[in-house]
Design a protein around this motif. Structure first.
Motif, mmCIF file in Angstrom:
data_model
loop_
_atom_site.group_PDB
_atom_site.id
_atom_site.type_symbol
_atom_site.label_atom_id
_atom_site.label_comp_id
_atom_site.label_asym_id
_atom_site.label_seq_id
_atom_site.Cartn_x
_atom_site.Cartn_y
_atom_site.Cartn_z
ATOM 1 N N ALA A 126 0.853 -1.185 0.000
ATOM 2 C CA ALA A 126 0.000 0.000 0.000
ATOM 3 C C ALA A 126 0.890 1.237 0.000
ATOM 4 N N ALA A 127 0.632 2.159 -0.921
ATOM 5 C CA ALA A 127 1.416 3.382 -1.053
ATOM 6 C C ALA A 127 0.522 4.578 -0.734
ATOM 7 N N PRO A 128 0.617 5.132 0.483
ATOM 8 C CA PRO A 128 -0.211 6.276 0.848
ATOM 9 C C PRO A 128 0.316 7.576 0.254
ATOM 10 N N ARG A 129 -0.456 8.620 0.440
ATOM 11 C CA ARG A 129 -0.098 9.961 -0.015
ATOM 12 C C ARG A 129 1.350 10.280 0.376
ATOM 13 N N GLY A 130 2.102 10.818 -0.572
ATOM 14 C CA GLY A 130 3.488 11.187 -0.330
ATOM 15 C C GLY A 130 4.494 10.118 -0.710
ATOM 16 N N THR A 131 4.021 8.932 -1.100
ATOM 17 C CA THR A 131 4.932 7.848 -1.491
ATOM 18 C C THR A 131 5.504 8.125 -2.875
ATOM 19 N N PHE A 132 6.802 7.931 -3.017
ATOM 20 C CA PHE A 132 7.487 8.013 -4.313
ATOM 21 C C PHE A 132 8.112 6.664 -4.607
ATOM 22 N N VAL A 133 7.948 6.200 -5.844
ATOM 23 C CA VAL A 133 8.545 4.938 -6.277
ATOM 24 C C VAL A 133 9.193 5.159 -7.635
ATOM 25 N N ASN A 134 10.458 4.805 -7.740
ATOM 26 C CA ASN A 134 11.192 4.881 -8.998
ATOM 27 C C ASN A 134 11.317 3.460 -9.560
ATOM 28 N N VAL A 135 10.973 3.285 -10.830
ATOM 29 C CA VAL A 135 10.985 1.966 -11.457
ATOM 30 C C VAL A 135 11.958 1.973 -12.639
ATOM 31 N N PRO A 136 13.136 1.380 -12.483
ATOM 32 C CA PRO A 136 14.086 1.317 -13.594
ATOM 33 C C PRO A 136 13.548 0.478 -14.762
ATOM 34 N N GLU A 137 14.172 0.641 -15.904
ATOM 35 C CA GLU A 137 13.826 -0.185 -17.067
ATOM 36 C C GLU A 137 13.906 -1.667 -16.695
ATOM 37 N N ASN A 138 13.029 -2.458 -17.286
ATOM 38 C CA ASN A 138 13.009 -3.913 -17.137
ATOM 39 C C ASN A 138 12.687 -4.406 -15.730
ATOM 40 N N MET A 139 12.132 -3.554 -14.885
ATOM 41 C CA MET A 139 11.714 -3.988 -13.554
ATOM 42 C C MET A 139 10.189 -4.113 -13.523
ATOM 43 N N ALA A 140 9.711 -5.240 -13.037
ATOM 44 C CA ALA A 140 8.271 -5.486 -12.976
ATOM 45 C C ALA A 140 7.590 -4.510 -12.020
ATOM 46 N N HIS A 141 6.456 -3.969 -12.465
ATOM 47 C CA HIS A 141 5.676 -3.051 -11.641
ATOM 48 C C HIS A 141 4.242 -3.018 -12.137
ATOM 49 N N GLY A 142 3.350 -2.577 -11.288
ATOM 50 C CA GLY A 142 1.942 -2.415 -11.627
ATOM 51 C C GLY A 142 1.278 -1.600 -10.539
ATOM 52 N N PHE A 143 0.037 -1.231 -10.766
ATOM 53 C CA PHE A 143 -0.689 -0.451 -9.770
ATOM 54 C C PHE A 143 -2.175 -0.640 -9.937
ATOM 55 N N ARG A 144 -2.911 -0.371 -8.862
ATOM 56 C CA ARG A 144 -4.369 -0.429 -8.883
ATOM 57 C C ARG A 144 -4.902 0.264 -7.637
ATOM 58 N N ASN A 145 -6.221 0.414 -7.581
ATOM 59 C CA ASN A 145 -6.853 1.001 -6.398
ATOM 60 C C ASN A 145 -7.944 0.070 -5.890
ATOM 61 N N PRO A 146 -7.591 -0.881 -5.025
ATOM 62 C CA PRO A 146 -8.593 -1.791 -4.467
ATOM 63 C C PRO A 146 -9.316 -1.204 -3.257
ATOM 64 N N TYR A 147 -9.018 0.049 -2.935
ATOM 65 C CA TYR A 147 -9.518 0.667 -1.710
ATOM 66 C C TYR A 147 -10.846 1.392 -1.941
ATOM 67 N N GLN A 148 -11.431 1.908 -0.859
ATOM 68 C CA GLN A 148 -12.765 2.521 -0.908
ATOM 69 C C GLN A 148 -12.744 4.012 -1.225
ATOM 70 N N ASP A 149 -11.558 4.610 -1.330
ATOM 71 C CA ASP A 149 -11.453 6.033 -1.634
ATOM 72 C C ASP A 149 -10.730 6.236 -2.958
ATOM 73 N N GLN A 150 -11.039 7.350 -3.611
ATOM 74 C CA GLN A 150 -10.352 7.712 -4.840
ATOM 75 C C GLN A 150 -8.868 7.925 -4.546
ATOM 76 N N ALA A 151 -8.021 7.636 -5.517
ATOM 77 C CA ALA A 151 -6.584 7.849 -5.386
ATOM 78 C C ALA A 151 -6.075 8.581 -6.627
ATOM 79 N N THR A 152 -5.122 9.474 -6.403
ATOM 80 C CA THR A 152 -4.511 10.215 -7.506
ATOM 81 C C THR A 152 -3.002 10.149 -7.359
ATOM 82 N N MET A 153 -2.330 9.912 -8.480
ATOM 83 C CA MET A 153 -0.871 9.898 -8.454
ATOM 84 C C MET A 153 -0.327 10.543 -9.711
ATOM 85 N N LEU A 154 0.898 10.998 -9.619
ATOM 86 C CA LEU A 154 1.628 11.444 -10.793
ATOM 87 C C LEU A 154 2.379 10.245 -11.332
ATOM 88 N N ILE A 155 2.363 10.104 -12.659
ATOM 89 C CA ILE A 155 3.161 9.079 -13.323
ATOM 90 C C ILE A 155 4.173 9.828 -14.179
#
Length: 163
Positions: A80-109
């Motif tokens: 779970a990545a709450p407000r203020g979380t930063f994640v850097n994903v290098p090339e060829n590294m597996a990653h994904g995202f979703r919102n299974p929670y009950q509140d809207q979520a917004t992030m910068l990509i």
């Protein structure tokens, strides 16, 4: 070299609606940054399936959670990545995202290089337009055109869905 000065106020920028759960606004695109940077505001409604775990072979991708909580998958770990979380994903590294929670979520990509990444999101919006459900072949074709390769080619990564 194409670099244009840009000022976008809240709510401004070209945007797309992906299915019924996701809205993406393009704040910076490669055509304005000499392909150095893509910056998208990505808003997910509760239950938004997001992006199944995948890699990019030619792009670094990063996330910054602005509001709510986003479930992120990074290199085999899901958290779970709450407000203020930063994640850097290098090339060829597996990653994904979703919102299974009950509140809207917004992030910068963030993408670098940008490599027309907004065209992928526009393509998703078109495939899911008017309640359409694209075929697996349509989705995989779109992904391959824009440097996105799923970990599971049949879309059945456990616990992850589609828009």
């Amino acid at each position: 070299m194409t670099q244009l000065p840009t000022t976008l106020l809240p709510g401004e920028g070209q945007s797309v609606q992906i299915g019924t759960t996701t809205h993406t606004t393009f704040k910076a695109v490669g055509a304005e940054t000499d392909n150095r940077l893509g910056l998208f505001e990505h808003r997910m409604e509760p239950g938004a399936p997001g992006a199944s775990p995948h890699i990019h072979r030619e792009q670094l991708e990063a996330f910054y959670v602005l509001d709510g909580v986003v479930e992120l998958h990074l290199d085999g770990r899901t958290f779970a990545a709450p407000r203020g979380t930063f994640v850097n994903v290098p090339e060829n590294m597996a990653h994904g995202f979703r919102n299974p929670y009950q509140d809207q979520a917004t992030m910068l990509i963030i993408f670098t290089p940008a490599l027309n990444r907004e065209e992928y999101f526009k393509g998703l919006a078109e495939l899911y337009q008017d309640g359409n459900r694209p075929s697996e072949d349509e989705l995989l074709d779109l992904m391959a055109r824009y440097d996105q390769f799923e970990l599971s080619l049949d879309g059945t990564v456990p616990g992850w869905g589609r828009h």
